[in-house]
Scaffold this motif. Structure first.
Motif, PDB file in Angstrom:
ATOM      1  N   SER A  20       0.838  -1.194   0.000  1.00 43.51           N
ATOM      2  CA  SER A  20       0.000   0.000   0.000  1.00 43.51           C
ATOM      3  C   SER A  20       0.878   1.251   0.000  1.00 43.51           C
ATOM      4  O   SER A  20       2.047   1.205   0.423  1.00 43.51           O
ATOM      5  CB  SER A  20      -0.908   0.010   1.231  1.00 43.51           C
ATOM      6  N   PHE A  21       0.316   2.352  -0.446  1.00 46.41           N
ATOM      7  CA  PHE A  21       1.056   3.608  -0.424  1.00 46.41           C
ATOM      8  C   PHE A  21       1.314   4.043   1.019  1.00 46.41           C
ATOM      9  O   PHE A  21       2.359   4.611   1.314  1.00 46.41           O
ATOM     10  CB  PHE A  21       0.317   4.685  -1.223  1.00 46.41           C
ATOM     11  N   THR A  51      11.876  -4.097   2.821  1.00 51.26           N
ATOM     12  CA  THR A  51      10.878  -4.758   1.982  1.00 51.26           C
ATOM     13  C   THR A  51       9.900  -5.525   2.869  1.00 51.26           C
ATOM     14  O   THR A  51       8.684  -5.472   2.663  1.00 51.26           O
ATOM     15  CB  THR A  51      11.548  -5.699   0.968  1.00 51.26           C
ATOM     16  N   HIS A  52      10.430  -6.216   3.875  1.00 48.91           N
ATOM     17  CA  HIS A  52       9.548  -6.935   4.804  1.00 48.91           C
ATOM     18  C   HIS A  52       8.628  -5.971   5.542  1.00 48.91           C
ATOM     19  O   HIS A  52       7.435  -6.249   5.688  1.00 48.91           O
ATOM     20  CB  HIS A  52      10.343  -7.762   5.817  1.00 48.91           C
ATOM     21  N   LEU A  53       9.159  -4.857   5.994  1.00 50.76           N
ATOM     22  CA  LEU A  53       8.332  -3.896   6.728  1.00 50.76           C
ATOM     23  C   LEU A  53       7.155  -3.422   5.877  1.00 50.76           C
ATOM     24  O   LEU A  53       6.015  -3.421   6.343  1.00 50.76           O
ATOM     25  CB  LEU A  53       9.177  -2.703   7.182  1.00 50.76           C
ATOM     26  N   SER A  54       7.417  -3.046   4.654  1.00 52.06           N
ATOM     27  CA  SER A  54       6.329  -2.546   3.804  1.00 52.06           C
ATOM     28  C   SER A  54       5.300  -3.635   3.495  1.00 52.06           C
ATOM     29  O   SER A  54       4.095  -3.371   3.490  1.00 52.06           O
ATOM     30  CB  SER A  54       6.876  -1.937   2.513  1.00 52.06           C
ATOM     31  N   THR A  55       5.760  -4.863   3.281  1.00 53.08           N
ATOM     32  CA  THR A  55       4.799  -5.941   3.015  1.00 53.08           C
ATOM     33  C   THR A  55       4.061  -6.341   4.294  1.00 53.08           C
ATOM     34  O   THR A  55       2.890  -6.707   4.232  1.00 53.08           O
ATOM     35  CB  THR A  55       5.480  -7.170   2.379  1.00 53.08           C
ATOM     36  N   ALA A  56       4.722  -6.250   5.438  1.00 54.67           N
ATOM     37  CA  ALA A  56       4.059  -6.568   6.713  1.00 54.67           C
ATOM     38  C   ALA A  56       2.908  -5.603   6.983  1.00 54.67           C
ATOM     39  O   ALA A  56       1.802  -6.030   7.333  1.00 54.67           O
ATOM     40  CB  ALA A  56       5.062  -6.522   7.862  1.00 54.67           C
ATOM     41  N   ILE A  57       3.157  -4.321   6.816  1.00 54.03           N
ATOM     42  CA  ILE A  57       2.098  -3.327   7.045  1.00 54.03           C
ATOM     43  C   ILE A  57       0.951  -3.561   6.070  1.00 54.03           C
ATOM     44  O   ILE A  57      -0.230  -3.501   6.447  1.00 54.03           O
ATOM     45  CB  ILE A  57       2.656  -1.889   6.914  1.00 54.03           C
ATOM     46  N   THR A  58       1.268  -3.871   4.835  1.00 56.78           N
ATOM     47  CA  THR A  58       0.229  -4.147   3.842  1.00 56.78           C
ATOM     48  C   THR A  58      -0.568  -5.388   4.225  1.00 56.78           C
ATOM     49  O   THR A  58      -1.803  -5.392   4.123  1.00 56.78           O
ATOM     50  CB  THR A  58       0.857  -4.297   2.446  1.00 56.78           C
TER      51      THR A  58
END
Length: 126
Positions: A20-21, A51-58
């Motif tokens: 997500s943005f 990369t993990h952080l952004s996919t985790a939040i998503t």
């Protein structure tokens, strides 16, 4: 990795609806926080972490769940000399997010942050 490289990576992932943005923005803020803590522009070996952080939040936003990491890994993380610094970084992410993150996601973030700290000797390498 530097901030420009991170933003390029996150832009591609967000435009392709992989993340997500909002998660891209939160990840950028977390990266900037670590840059400030380490007094550096470049954070080597951090691609997996952010990369993990952004996919985790998503995943959290989409209601998706992830399995917990092996307990032995978490025990090892807690003995790292960087543990208190890693906890501060993860707490910062939760404050940005605005609520508690699922325990499994926190555990993986702790693992990734610890790896980055260890590979960079706590931010002393550039």
């Amino acid at each position: 990795m530097n901030l420009i490289q991170l933003k390029e990576r996150l832009k591609i992932l967000a435009e392709n609806n992989v993340i997500s943005f909002r998660s891209a923005e939160l990840t950028t803020q977390a990266f900037t926080q670590l840059q400030q803590a380490w007094h550096t522009d470049n954070i080597p070996n951090s691609e997996m972490l952010f990369t993990h952080l952004s996919t985790a939040i998503t995943r959290i936003e989409r209601g998706e769940e992830i399995g917990a990491p092996m307990p032995g890994i978490l025990t090892e993380i807690k003995t790292s000399k960087y543990y208190s610094e890693v906890v501060q970084q993860v707490n910062f992410i939760e404050s940005l997010y605005g609520s508690n993150l699922p325990a499994e996601e926190l555990d993986y973030l702790m693992i990734h942050y610890t790896n980055v700290y260890q590979q960079n000797e706590g931010g002393s390498n550039e």
